[in-house]
Scaffold this motif. Structure first.
Motif, PDB file in Angstrom:
ATOM      1  N   LEU A 164       0.848  -1.184   0.000  1.00 36.00           N
ATOM      2  CA  LEU A 164       0.000   0.000   0.000  1.00 36.00           C
ATOM      3  C   LEU A 164       0.885   1.236   0.000  1.00 36.00           C
ATOM      4  N   ALA A 165       0.449   2.269  -0.713  1.00 34.91           N
ATOM      5  CA  ALA A 165       1.204   3.519  -0.803  1.00 34.91           C
ATOM      6  C   ALA A 165       0.329   4.657  -0.308  1.00 34.91           C
ATOM      7  N   PHE A 166       0.836   5.389   0.678  1.00 30.10           N
ATOM      8  CA  PHE A 166       0.119   6.539   1.224  1.00 30.10           C
ATOM      9  C   PHE A 166       0.871   7.811   0.859  1.00 30.10           C
ATOM     10  N   LEU A 167       0.176   8.775   0.309  1.00 31.88           N
ATOM     11  CA  LEU A 167       0.764  10.052  -0.068  1.00 31.88           C
ATOM     12  C   LEU A 167       0.603  11.037   1.085  1.00 31.88           C
ATOM     13  N   ALA A 168       1.712  11.690   1.455  1.00 32.45           N
ATOM     14  CA  ALA A 168       1.697  12.671   2.534  1.00 32.45           C
ATOM     15  C   ALA A 168       2.011  14.054   1.981  1.00 32.45           C
ATOM     16  N   GLU A 169       1.608  15.084   2.714  1.00 33.38           N
ATOM     17  CA  GLU A 169       1.797  16.450   2.216  1.00 33.38           C
ATOM     18  C   GLU A 169       3.234  16.917   2.366  1.00 33.38           C
ATOM     19  N   SER A 170       3.953  16.412   3.364  1.00 34.03           N
ATOM     20  CA  SER A 170       5.326  16.853   3.611  1.00 34.03           C
ATOM     21  C   SER A 170       6.123  15.695   4.185  1.00 34.03           C
ATOM     22  N   ALA A 171       7.454  15.874   4.219  1.00 37.44           N
ATOM     23  CA  ALA A 171       8.306  14.847   4.822  1.00 37.44           C
ATOM     24  C   ALA A 171       7.964  14.667   6.292  1.00 37.44           C
ATOM     25  N   GLU A 172       7.670  15.768   6.987  1.00 39.06           N
ATOM     26  CA  GLU A 172       7.304  15.684   8.401  1.00 39.06           C
ATOM     27  C   GLU A 172       6.020  14.890   8.585  1.00 39.06           C
ATOM     28  N   ASP A 173       5.043  15.153   7.726  1.00 36.67           N
ATOM     29  CA  ASP A 173       3.785  14.405   7.799  1.00 36.67           C
ATOM     30  C   ASP A 173       4.017  12.926   7.512  1.00 36.67           C
ATOM     31  N   ALA A 174       4.892  12.643   6.552  1.00 36.46           N
ATOM     32  CA  ALA A 174       5.178  11.246   6.206  1.00 36.46           C
ATOM     33  C   ALA A 174       5.827  10.523   7.375  1.00 36.46           C
ATOM     34  N   ARG A 175       6.774  11.179   8.047  1.00 40.30           N
ATOM     35  CA  ARG A 175       7.417  10.548   9.207  1.00 40.30           C
ATOM     36  C   ARG A 175       6.407  10.307  10.333  1.00 40.30           C
ATOM     37  N   GLY A 176       5.502  11.263  10.528  1.00 42.37           N
ATOM     38  CA  GLY A 176       4.471  11.078  11.547  1.00 42.37           C
ATOM     39  C   GLY A 176       3.557   9.915  11.216  1.00 42.37           C
ATOM     40  N   LEU A 177       3.156   9.810   9.952  1.00 37.95           N
ATOM     41  CA  LEU A 177       2.299   8.708   9.521  1.00 37.95           C
ATOM     42  C   LEU A 177       3.029   7.378   9.674  1.00 37.95           C
ATOM     43  N   GLN A 178       4.303   7.361   9.295  1.00 36.35           N
ATOM     44  CA  GLN A 178       5.102   6.146   9.440  1.00 36.35           C
ATOM     45  C   GLN A 178       5.107   5.674  10.890  1.00 36.35           C
ATOM     46  N   GLN A 179       5.335   6.598  11.815  1.00 31.48           N
ATOM     47  CA  GLN A 179       5.382   6.238  13.234  1.00 31.48           C
ATOM     48  C   GLN A 179       4.018   5.756  13.734  1.00 31.48           C
ATOM     49  N   THR A 180       2.961   6.392  13.277  1.00 29.96           N
ATOM     50  CA  THR A 180       1.615   5.983  13.687  1.00 29.96           C
ATOM     51  C   THR A 180       1.306   4.576  13.200  1.00 29.96           C
ATOM     52  N   LEU A 181       1.655   4.291  11.961  1.00 28.79           N
ATOM     53  CA  LEU A 181       1.429   2.950  11.410  1.00 28.79           C
ATOM     54  C   LEU A 181       2.247   1.906  12.153  1.00 28.79           C
ATOM     55  N   GLU A 182       3.495   2.255  12.472  1.00 27.73           N
ATOM     56  CA  GLU A 182       4.351   1.312  13.194  1.00 27.73           C
ATOM     57  C   GLU A 182       3.809   1.033  14.588  1.00 27.73           C
ATOM     58  N   ARG A 183       3.319   2.070  15.265  1.00 35.20           N
ATOM     59  CA  ARG A 183       2.738   1.861  16.599  1.00 35.20           C
ATOM     60  C   ARG A 183       1.508   0.960  16.538  1.00 35.20           C
ATOM     61  N   ALA A 184       0.828   0.979  15.392  1.00 36.00           N
ATOM     62  CA  ALA A 184      -0.352   0.127  15.209  1.00 36.00           C
ATOM     63  C   ALA A 184       0.024  -1.284  14.768  1.00 36.00           C
ATOM     64  N   GLY A 185       1.326  -1.553  14.651  1.00 37.44           N
ATOM     65  CA  GLY A 185       1.784  -2.905  14.330  1.00 37.44           C
ATOM     66  C   GLY A 185       2.073  -3.163  12.877  1.00 37.44           C
ATOM     67  N   HIS A 186       2.108  -2.115  12.056  1.00 33.02           N
ATOM     68  CA  HIS A 186       2.371  -2.283  10.629  1.00 33.02           C
ATOM     69  C   HIS A 186       3.810  -1.890  10.297  1.00 33.02           C
ATOM     70  N   GLU A 187       4.444  -2.639   9.415  1.00 33.94           N
ATOM     71  CA  GLU A 187       5.719  -2.181   8.880  1.00 33.94           C
ATOM     72  C   GLU A 187       5.435  -0.988   7.970  1.00 33.94           C
ATOM     73  N   ALA A 188       6.229   0.054   8.075  1.00 36.72           N
ATOM     74  CA  ALA A 188       6.001   1.259   7.264  1.00 36.72           C
ATOM     75  C   ALA A 188       7.353   1.838   6.860  1.00 36.72           C
ATOM     76  N   ILE A 189       7.448   2.251   5.602  1.00 40.29           N
ATOM     77  CA  ILE A 189       8.709   2.744   5.043  1.00 40.29           C
ATOM     78  C   ILE A 189       8.457   4.106   4.402  1.00 40.29           C
TER      79      ILE A 189
END
Length: 309
Positions: free
Chosen positions: A272-297
């Motif tokens: 799955l590919a998620f588009l973020a508005e900024s690098a900061e937003d992408a890092r935040g989304l990555q961390q949120t997904l990881e906390r929910a148990g998903h691998e995120a890159i």
């Protein structure tokens, strides 16, 4: 003698890709579909090293699960080396070492990137001196995504996806990739799309006679506008992939509810590919997904195609 001087092989790096738009035409008599797609190469790379050998051999390692990657003629990279040798009259062999970062059978073109890298690497190792046009022609014989892995950047693909035209993309787009350990078969996903179109014509639009990339996608890429691109993302294979893997729908909904501008199945999935508005937003989304148990890159695009490093 230095280590650099002792190394006699060639190393090439080639990118994975995201289809930010994919329209699929009807099933053709030859078993294929006409496509219109917008590719973007992203900063998740395959590293390929080739060294001289009497035979054609292959070894695969990586940061992803490579247990399902064949090391015989079923591997596209090995077929690429043999095709180049046959077409140029080279009578030796090659040993290919692949280090994978792109999810296997994940809809991000990792196998195609390997094949593109091998074409570039073996051409340099063997001194066959093929032009870009000649390499592209060989790449197209190997698979629809291989020519794009050669070129990289952002491009529009038509036909089977291998008829490429560069697309202007300003700036940098930030993505978060969620891979999945259980791969999806590309033929199975296309087959599911064909069945659904036939059985449920009211629920899903008919296959377009001539697939085309939506103008809104081109405008968004040209403007470098992530919000505009998010509104135009589309993948005709997504519904089919989600029918085969309904668990992916929950992850898509979670990402879109937690900071993504939009999410989609990458190619035939299951990545799955998620588009973020900024690098900061992408890092935040990555961390949120990881906390929910998903691998995120966290990756970005566009990046260059297969290149000697």
């Amino acid at each position: 003698m230095t280590l650099v001087e002792e190394f006699t092989g060639v190393r090439v790096r080639a990118p994975g890709k995201i289809n930010v738009f994919l329209e699929v035409g009807a099933l053709q008599a030859d078993g294929y579909h006409e496509l219109a797609t917008a590719f973007q190469a992203v900063s998740l790379f395959e590293d390929v090293v080739v060294t001289a050998s009497d035979d054609f051999t292959l070894a695969v390692t990586g940061t992803v699960d490579t247990s399902g990657v064949p090391e015989d003629d079923r591997n596209l990279a090995l077929r690429a080396a043999k095709l180049l040798a046959a077409e140029t009259g080279y009578d030796g062999g090659v040993h290919i070492d692949i280090r994978k970062e792109v999810p296997v059978a994940g809809g991000m073109g990792g196998g195609s990137a390997d094949a593109a890298a091998v074409l570039v690497a073996c051409d340099a190792l063997w001194g066959t001196g093929l032009s870009s046009r000649q390499l592209h022609a060989l790449a197209a014989r190997l698979g629809a995504d291989v020519p794009f892995a050669l070129k990289g950047g952002t491009a529009i693909g038509t036909g089977r996806g291998d008829d490429l035209k560069p697309a202007l993309a300003r700036g940098r787009f930030e993505w978060v990739i969620v891979p999945n350990p259980e791969g999806l078969s590309t033929p199975s996903v296309y087959g599911e799309l064909d069945r659904h179109r036939e059985q449920h014509p009211v629920d899903i639009p008919a296959a377009p006679e001539t697939p085309d990339v939506d103008a809104d996608v081109l405008h968004a890429l040209r403007a470098g506008d992530a919000r505009m691109l998010a509104a135009a993302l589309r993948n005709d294979l997504q519904a089919a992939a989600l029918r085969l893997r309904p668990d992916l729908a929950e992850v898509l909904e979670f990402g879109e509810a937690n900071g993504a501008l939009a999410g989609l199945v990458s190619g035939s999935g299951p990545s799955l590919a998620f588009l973020a508005e900024s690098a900061e937003d992408a890092r935040g989304l990555q961390q949120t997904l990881e906390r929910a148990g998903h691998e995120a890159i966290h990756v970005h695009g566009p990046v260059h195609g297969a290149r000697i490093v």
